[in-house]
Design a protein around this motif. Structure first.
Motif, mmCIF file in Angstrom:
data_model
loop_
_atom_site.group_PDB
_atom_site.id
_atom_site.type_symbol
_atom_site.label_atom_id
_atom_site.label_comp_id
_atom_site.label_asym_id
_atom_site.label_seq_id
_atom_site.Cartn_x
_atom_site.Cartn_y
_atom_site.Cartn_z
ATOM 1 N N ILE A 72 57.456 -14.204 10.199
ATOM 2 C CA ILE A 72 56.460 -14.591 11.200
ATOM 3 C C ILE A 72 56.949 -14.761 12.553
ATOM 4 C CG2 ILE A 72 55.229 -16.728 12.104
ATOM 5 C CD1 ILE A 72 54.662 -17.061 8.905
ATOM 6 N N ARG A 73 58.455 -15.201 12.661
ATOM 7 C CA ARG A 73 59.016 -15.208 14.106
ATOM 8 C C ARG A 73 59.289 -13.895 14.554
ATOM 9 N NH1 ARG A 73 61.411 -19.847 11.534
ATOM 10 N NH2 ARG A 73 60.522 -21.749 12.480
ATOM 11 N N LYS A 74 59.459 -12.744 13.730
ATOM 12 C CA LYS A 74 59.586 -11.596 14.125
ATOM 13 C C LYS A 74 58.417 -10.817 14.955
ATOM 14 C CE LYS A 74 61.924 -7.514 12.082
ATOM 15 N NZ LYS A 74 63.265 -7.215 12.944
ATOM 16 N N ILE A 75 57.376 -11.305 14.475
ATOM 17 C CA ILE A 75 56.081 -10.807 15.069
ATOM 18 C C ILE A 75 56.023 -10.995 16.505
ATOM 19 C CG2 ILE A 75 53.630 -10.833 15.292
ATOM 20 C CD1 ILE A 75 53.819 -11.941 12.322
ATOM 21 N N PRO A 76 55.952 -9.846 17.577
ATOM 22 C CA PRO A 76 55.966 -10.144 18.754
ATOM 23 C C PRO A 76 54.809 -11.201 19.340
ATOM 24 C CG PRO A 76 56.005 -7.909 18.400
ATOM 25 C CD PRO A 76 55.779 -8.630 17.016
ATOM 26 N N VAL A 77 55.169 -12.159 20.265
ATOM 27 C CA VAL A 77 54.093 -13.032 20.847
ATOM 28 C C VAL A 77 53.462 -12.352 21.979
ATOM 29 C CG1 VAL A 77 53.730 -15.277 21.621
ATOM 30 C CG2 VAL A 77 55.052 -15.024 19.600
ATOM 31 N N ALA A 78 52.175 -12.232 22.208
ATOM 32 C CA ALA A 78 51.478 -11.744 23.493
ATOM 33 C C ALA A 78 49.981 -12.299 23.412
ATOM 34 C CB ALA A 78 51.675 -10.311 23.255
ATOM 35 N N GLU A 79 49.580 -12.299 24.576
ATOM 36 C CA GLU A 79 48.114 -12.405 24.603
ATOM 37 C C GLU A 79 47.199 -11.283 24.219
ATOM 38 O OE1 GLU A 79 47.105 -13.256 28.643
ATOM 39 O OE2 GLU A 79 48.468 -15.188 28.764
ATOM 40 N N GLU A 80 46.120 -11.880 23.630
ATOM 41 C CA GLU A 80 45.157 -10.823 22.962
ATOM 42 C C GLU A 80 44.531 -10.082 24.043
ATOM 43 O OE1 GLU A 80 42.792 -12.819 19.922
ATOM 44 O OE2 GLU A 80 44.278 -12.833 18.583
ATOM 45 N N LYS A 81 44.138 -8.902 23.837
ATOM 46 C CA LYS A 81 43.108 -8.123 24.820
ATOM 47 C C LYS A 81 41.941 -7.668 23.956
ATOM 48 C CE LYS A 81 47.169 -6.779 27.513
ATOM 49 N NZ LYS A 81 48.157 -5.615 27.918
ATOM 50 N N ARG A 82 40.851 -8.200 24.083
ATOM 51 C CA ARG A 82 39.683 -7.705 23.262
ATOM 52 C C ARG A 82 38.926 -6.699 24.007
ATOM 53 N NH1 ARG A 82 36.522 -9.556 18.919
ATOM 54 N NH2 ARG A 82 38.508 -10.248 18.289
ATOM 55 N N THR A 83 39.109 -6.548 25.370
ATOM 56 C CA THR A 83 38.233 -5.547 26.357
ATOM 57 C C THR A 83 38.193 -4.079 26.028
ATOM 58 O OG1 THR A 83 38.888 -6.911 28.257
ATOM 59 C CG2 THR A 83 37.901 -4.852 28.730
ATOM 60 N N LYS A 219 51.263 -7.142 9.930
ATOM 61 C CA LYS A 219 51.480 -7.078 11.394
ATOM 62 C C LYS A 219 52.770 -6.577 11.647
ATOM 63 C CE LYS A 219 48.382 -9.708 13.842
ATOM 64 N NZ LYS A 219 47.904 -10.406 14.896
ATOM 65 N N LEU A 220 53.703 -6.741 11.060
ATOM 66 C CA LEU A 220 55.081 -6.235 11.351
ATOM 67 C C LEU A 220 55.315 -4.503 10.909
ATOM 68 C CD1 LEU A 220 57.384 -8.720 9.710
ATOM 69 C CD2 LEU A 220 57.333 -8.237 12.020
ATOM 70 N N ARG A 221 54.345 -4.120 9.928
ATOM 71 C CA ARG A 221 54.422 -2.874 9.679
ATOM 72 C C ARG A 221 53.804 -1.965 10.845
ATOM 73 N NH1 ARG A 221 53.756 1.286 6.311
ATOM 74 N NH2 ARG A 221 51.717 2.414 5.869
ATOM 75 N N TRP A 222 52.871 -2.338 11.449
ATOM 76 C CA TRP A 222 52.240 -1.720 12.609
ATOM 77 C C TRP A 222 52.471 -2.243 13.938
ATOM 78 C CZ3 TRP A 222 49.402 2.615 11.642
ATOM 79 C CH2 TRP A 222 49.025 3.004 10.280
ATOM 80 N N ASN A 223 53.587 -3.015 13.872
ATOM 81 C CA ASN A 223 54.000 -3.328 15.455
ATOM 82 C C ASN A 223 52.842 -4.167 15.996
ATOM 83 O OD1 ASN A 223 55.989 -4.087 16.928
ATOM 84 N ND2 ASN A 223 55.763 -1.966 18.237
ATOM 85 N N LEU A 224 52.099 -5.054 15.403
ATOM 86 C CA LEU A 224 51.162 -5.725 16.134
ATOM 87 C C LEU A 224 51.526 -7.139 16.267
ATOM 88 C CD1 LEU A 224 48.065 -4.949 13.714
ATOM 89 C CD2 LEU A 224 48.472 -4.002 16.049
ATOM 90 N N SER A 225 51.164 -7.504 17.641
ATOM 91 C CA SER A 225 51.666 -8.993 17.874
ATOM 92 C C SER A 225 50.610 -10.219 17.684
ATOM 93 C CB SER A 225 51.502 -8.901 19.673
ATOM 94 O OG SER A 225 50.093 -8.895 20.172
ATOM 95 N N ALA A 226 51.117 -11.366 17.792
ATOM 96 C CA ALA A 226 50.411 -12.513 17.538
ATOM 97 C C ALA A 226 50.308 -13.311 18.754
ATOM 98 C CB ALA A 226 51.055 -13.322 16.281
ATOM 99 N N ASP A 227 49.154 -13.932 18.824
ATOM 100 C CA ASP A 227 49.154 -14.894 20.132
ATOM 101 C C ASP A 227 49.879 -16.070 19.882
ATOM 102 O OD1 ASP A 227 47.139 -16.553 18.833
ATOM 103 O OD2 ASP A 227 45.624 -15.582 19.917
ATOM 104 N N GLU A 228 49.869 -17.038 20.750
ATOM 105 C CA GLU A 228 50.783 -18.217 20.422
ATOM 106 C C GLU A 228 49.984 -19.258 19.472
ATOM 107 O OE1 GLU A 228 51.326 -20.263 24.080
ATOM 108 O OE2 GLU A 228 53.011 -18.783 24.855
ATOM 109 N N ASN A 229 48.700 -19.229 19.331
ATOM 110 C CA ASN A 229 48.089 -20.243 18.263
ATOM 111 C C ASN A 229 47.953 -19.593 17.312
ATOM 112 O OD1 ASN A 229 47.015 -22.145 20.470
ATOM 113 N ND2 ASN A 229 45.217 -21.037 20.718
#
Length: 252
Positions: A72-83, A219-229
């Motif tokens: 879980i900590r290996k998943i990059p943390v970033a803000e989400e972009k829904r636009t 998330k790790l397989r596809w290099n997707l991020s997670a937001d802080e929450n």
């Protein structure tokens, strides 16, 4: 792409074992925890066989896996972009190998506890499945959705907005990993919609650790991020899953 004859466990499918023999993709091991498709974001399949799958109770952790909290900590943390998100940005349920069966049917065939009969144009009749989200036994494929473990909208928010259409199609039809797509009851799929684990978890307590492993691996397989929450919720939810491990292979 986990159900054994025991409805609380999922078996690795024969199809997925075939994929794994070509290239080991994502897998996870737990010891402590044990419809026609919907145009929301969907549920997960089961498979025939008696081998306890990674992520199911009863197996020892595979060597080399990451502890769940570490993953879980290996998943990059970033803000989400829904636009700009549109579901049609992810072309899904394609027949990638041109065998007459689109992705939905491929998953249903792979995850069946009792194999359905396959007719013309890959129509399926009979068969049985277990939905690990809610431990429901299902004997009508129309009551099942194929869930993208990380929903399409969540994937878009977490990095897929920068992908090519071809990569988004590959993500939406990822038969190369048993973690990516799962057949579950339409009810739980529609309840989940595009929510991440901060706002939705499977109703069956037995599904908690497996779901967290599946989510982190995808998330790790596809290099997707997670937001802080999301990260905070994942770490809190993972506390009872100390013996759970995550293995994955990055998607090409």
């Amino acid at each position: 792409m986990r159900i054994s004859p025991d409805p609380l466990e999922r078996s690795v499918s024969l199809r997925r074992l075939g994929f794994l023999s070509a290239a080991l993709l994502t897998a996870a091991t737990l010891t402590a925890c044990s419809a026609e498709p919907v145009e929301a974001d969907d549920p997960k399949p089961s498979a025939t066989g008696s081998t306890a799958p990674s992520g199911a109770p009863g197996g020892a952790p595979d060597e080399g896996g990451l502890a769940l909290a570490e993953a879980i900590r290996k998943i990059p943390v970033a803000e989400e972009k829904r636009t700009g998100y549109e579901r049609d940005s992810f072309k899904h349920w394609v027949d990638e190998d041109n065998d007459g069966c689109p992705t939905r049917q491929e998953v249903l065939l792979a995850e069946a506890v009792t194999a359905p009969e396959q007719g013309a144009r890959c129509t399926l009749t009979g068969g049985s499945w277990t939905s690990y989200y809610d431990e429901a036994e299902v004997t009508d494929a129309k009551r099942l959705d194929i869930d993208h473990m990380v929903p399409l909208a969540e994937a878009w928010d977490s990095g897929a907005h920068d992908w090519t259409p071809e990569r988004r199609e590959a993500y939406a039809n990822d038969l190369g990993s048993e973690r990516s797509l799962v057949a579950v009851t339409a009810k739980t799929n529609r309840s989940k919609a595009d929510k991440d684990p901060a706002t939705w978890m499977p109703p069956a307590e037995s599904a908690t650790c497996t779901y967290l492993v599946d989510w982190a691996a995808t998330k790790l397989r596809w290099n997707l991020s997670a937001d802080e929450n999301e990260q905070a919720a994942l770490l809190e939810l993972a506390e009872p899953c100390a013996d759970s491990t995550v293995e994955y292979e990055t998607a090409s």
